[in-house]
Structures are given as structure tokens and as C-alpha cells.
Design a protein around this motif. Structure first.
Motif, short mmCIF file in Angstrom:
data_model
loop_
_atom_site.label_atom_id
_atom_site.label_comp_id
_atom_site.label_asym_id
_atom_site.label_seq_id
_atom_site.Cartn_x
_atom_site.Cartn_y
_atom_site.Cartn_z
N GLN A 1 96.86 -134.88 81.36
CA GLN A 1 95.53 -134.60 82.16
C GLN A 1 95.07 -133.54 82.37
O GLN A 1 93.75 -133.37 82.55
CB GLN A 1 96.09 -135.18 83.41
N ILE B 1 102.63 -136.76 80.80
CA ILE B 1 101.38 -137.20 81.14
C ILE B 1 100.56 -136.30 81.97
O ILE B 1 99.08 -136.11 81.84
CB ILE B 1 101.75 -138.57 82.26
N ALA B 2 101.26 -135.46 82.66
CA ALA B 2 100.47 -134.44 83.59
C ALA B 2 100.07 -133.33 82.70
O ALA B 2 98.67 -133.04 82.80
CB ALA B 2 101.60 -133.88 84.42
N GLU C 1 106.12 -144.64 81.28
CA GLU C 1 107.07 -143.99 82.18
C GLU C 1 108.57 -144.30 81.96
O GLU C 1 109.25 -143.64 82.15
CB GLU C 1 106.76 -144.55 83.46
N SER D 1 110.03 -134.74 80.41
CA SER D 1 110.04 -136.12 80.89
C SER D 1 108.73 -136.92 80.70
O SER D 1 107.80 -136.09 80.40
CB SER D 1 110.28 -136.03 82.48
N ALA D 2 108.85 -138.10 80.94
CA ALA D 2 107.53 -138.77 80.72
C ALA D 2 106.51 -138.43 81.53
O ALA D 2 105.13 -138.39 81.30
CB ALA D 2 107.76 -140.22 80.83
N GLN D 3 106.85 -137.98 82.97
CA GLN D 3 105.87 -137.79 84.01
C GLN D 3 105.17 -136.32 83.62
O GLN D 3 103.97 -136.34 84.15
CB GLN D 3 106.53 -137.64 85.26
N ASP D 4 105.98 -135.57 83.06
CA ASP D 4 105.33 -134.27 82.56
C ASP D 4 104.40 -134.27 81.57
O ASP D 4 103.67 -133.47 81.49
CB ASP D 4 106.44 -132.91 82.41
N TRP E 1 106.05 -127.07 81.37
CA TRP E 1 106.13 -128.58 81.29
C TRP E 1 107.52 -128.78 80.68
O TRP E 1 108.04 -128.28 79.75
CB TRP E 1 105.27 -129.26 80.23
#
Length: 349
Positions: A263, A259-260, A169, A254-257, A251
Motif C-alpha cells: 500500500q 499488504i501494508a 490474509e 506476515s501477510a498483513q505487513d 516490515w
């Protein structure tokens, strides 16, 4: 009663769906009645499985899962009209009078109403129609069996590949999403890009990566493997390499995207937080783990029911080299399959 709190909590959650079912089930009518009665029968079968030994356990486990498959079809948004109705098993096990290595599993053709076929279609899992799929390959498609082969010693096994996310993150924005992916000793020992790519061909969700961490700065340098001796599910000699995917729209970087995005590559497996790449068994689509359980339990239940003498030999702890592995898998199935069922019901609804 069953064995532990995890089992009980899973069934409490499944039982709660009967009064508040997924939207597709409806508020009344035959579909609603089938959903609730199928879950009740599945629960009773799994509770019965917890009370019997290995000689009998495959029977209530398989029929419990088969009944749960009817609940899945009732809950699935994609099951339009009367396609939630299932007819027959849709799966056949053969060569039951020989060694375990000779046992095979076949399925009905696509579009048939058999339970295995229709639930496979709802989960985007393959069927192999008239092709005989070896039981050993289906056994290997279950993560619990990574350290317990049924195949001959030295055989290259297509196991689910653990892939750990390497995105933090706290990382700043950049386009690379990275995973540490496990590989068997044959690939680790070869140490080449070609060997890694060849092994990954049977893992559809593991495609699309564009670079990897190398052992040196040369463009021709092979992957950097880290050997894990007896780590996690895997036997000694397995190791991991780091693969990179380039994240593109929709996407962001960002780190969140990132990771998403990673997934989206996974198959859900119970409550496991790790990514798992499942093999396609030569069909072009990865097998859903619930359907791998279904196929293995079908074969074992047919052995126990129709070839009791042969089944007794396979599970003889004093004589069979596979007995402990079978005993362990059937014990784990009492907990693992209901947890996976709960996840699948949430996914399809």
C-alpha cells in the motif's frame, strides 16, 4: 442539483469539513475563511458544470478545481507560515490554435506561489518548469483515458498501471510481496525482462522489485504475461505479469505487513482499492492524479475560453474522432474530481 447519489454524498462529506476543518486550517482568521469560501466556490462551480454542455463544461470544472486547490493548501500540515496563500495559476497552455496533439502545458518554476506549483509541492508531484509537456501525455496519466487515446495510432502510451495485490490474509509468513502489474502490447509482445524494465523506468513507485514469475525454469526465461483482451480500463492486447518485492525491516513477513508494504507504493485515487502506478512524465517523480486532472482541465478551459472555434471543432461529435473521448472525460470529471479532492484533503491534513 447534480446527477447522482455519489456526487451528492461526496459533497456532503466535503461540506462537513467546513464546520470541522483539518487542524492546520485553524479555528478562525483568514486561513479558515479561505478554506471555507474556497470549498463553497468549488462546489458551486462543479454543480454549474453538471448543468452545462461540453462547449462550456471545462470552464467551471477547471475553476472549481483551482478554487479547491486553495482549500488543499489551507488544510495541508506542510504549508507553514503563509505558504498556504496561492498566487495565480502557475500553469500555462500553449499551441492552442493547432491540433490537440500539438497542445502543450508548462508550469512555473519550483518554489513559486502559483496554485499548480504550490499544490504540486504539497502532493509531492512534479512540475516541469519551462519544459513543454504534451497534453497527450497528461491525458494518458488519467486512468479513465486508458482506452481513449489522443495520441497517434501505434504510439507507446505511459498509462497508469493497475497493480493487483496477490497477498492473502491466510498466507503463512514469508518475505515476498507480490503484485500483478499491467503492461502494454509492446512489452507483452517483446516478452523480455529488458522490455519490462525499460517500460517501468518512468514509474518511480514501481521500482525495487527483485524477481518475477517466468515463462520457464531457465534463469534467462522472460516474464510470464497473461493477455487481457479489453479488460477493465485497458484496450485489447494489454496483459499482466507478476512481480515480487522482498519485504525488509521495519516490515515483518506476515501477510498483513506485506499488504501494508504494498500500500505504501500507491498513489491514492479516489476510493479505488487497487494499486496504481502513475508515470513521472520524464520528471523523476510520479505525477499525482489530481495534478494530471488539473493540467488537462486547464488546457481544455483555455481552448474553450480563448479558442472557441477550435474547441468547437475538437468536440464536434460528427467530425472529431476525439469528441466522444473528451465528452466522456468531462462528464466523469464532475464525479471523479470531487472524490479525489476529498481523499487529498484527508491525505494532506
Amino acid at each position: 442539483m447534480a446527477t447522482n447519489d455519489y456526487f451528492e454524498q461526496t459533497w456532503y462529506q466535503l461540506r462537513s469539513l467546513r464546520s470541522d476543518p483539518p487542524t492546520a486550517v485553524g479555528g478562525e482568521g483568514l486561513r479558515r475563511a479561505t478554506f471555507t469560501s474556497s470549498l463553497e466556490q468549488a462546489e458551486q462551480m462543479f454543480r454549474a458544470a453538471a448543468q452545462v454542455g461540453t462547449a462550456t463544461r471545462p470552464l467551471p470544472l477547471f475553476y472549481g478545481l483551482s478554487q479547491a486547490g486553495r482549500a488543499i493548501a489551507c488544510a495541508a500540515k506542510a504549508a507553514k507560515g503563509d505558504t498556504w496563500r496561492l498566487g495565480g495559476h502557475g500553469i500555462t497552455s500553449g499551441h492552442l490554435d493547432g491540433p490537440l496533439s500539438a497542445v502543450t502545458v508548462t508550469t512555473q518554476k519550483k518554489g513559486k506561489p502559483g496554485s499548480f506549483v504550490r499544490v504540486s509541492e504539497l502532493l509531492d508531484s512534479p512540475v516541469w518548469e519551462e519544459t513543454e509537456q504534451p497534453l497527450t501525455a497528461l491525458w494518458d496519466a488519467l486512468p479513465e483515458n486508458s482506452g481513449w487515446p489522443l495520441s497517434k495510432e501505434g504510439a507507446v502510451r505511459q498509462l497508469p498501471l493497475l497493480a493487483q495485490t496477490l497477498v492473502r490474509e491466510s498466507d503463512g509468513p514469508h518475505p515476498l510481496a507480490s503484485l500483478s502489474v499491467m503492461f502494454p502490447p509492446s512489452v507483452v509482445d517483446a516478452g523480455s525482462r529488458e522490455a519490462m524494465m525499460d517500460y517501468l523506468r518512468d514509474y518511480p513507485e514501481a521500482q525495487g522489485w527483485d524477481s518475477f514469475v517466468r515463462v520457464g525454469s531457465s534463469p534467462d526465461a522472460g516474464p510470464e504475461f497473461h493477455v487481457q483482451n479489453g479488460w477493465g480500463w485497458y484496450p485489447p492486447g494489454w496483459g499482466y505479469a507478476t512481480l515480487h518485492w522482498t519485504v525488509e525491516a521495519p516490515w515483518t513477513t506476515s501477510a498483513q505487513d506485506r499488504i501494508a508494504f504494498l500500500q505504501t507504493l500507491r498513489r491514492s485515487y479516489s476510493n479505488d482499492e487497487h494499486l496504481l502506478f502513475f508515470p513521472s512524465l520524464g520528471t523523476g517523480r510520479s505525477v499525482h492524479p489530481l495534478m494530471a486532472w488539473w493540467a488537462v482541465l486547464h488546457a481544455f478551459s483555455m481552448l474553450a475560453r480563448y479558442q472557441p472555434a477550435e474547441w468547437a471543432q475538437h468536440i464536434s461529435i460528427d467530425r472529431s474522432t476525439y469528441a466522444a473521448a473528451i465528452e466522456r472525460l468531462l462528464a466523469e470529471g464532475i464525479e471523479t474530481v470531487p472524490g479525489l479532492l476529498l481523499q487529498v484533503l484527508l491525505d494532506v491534513s
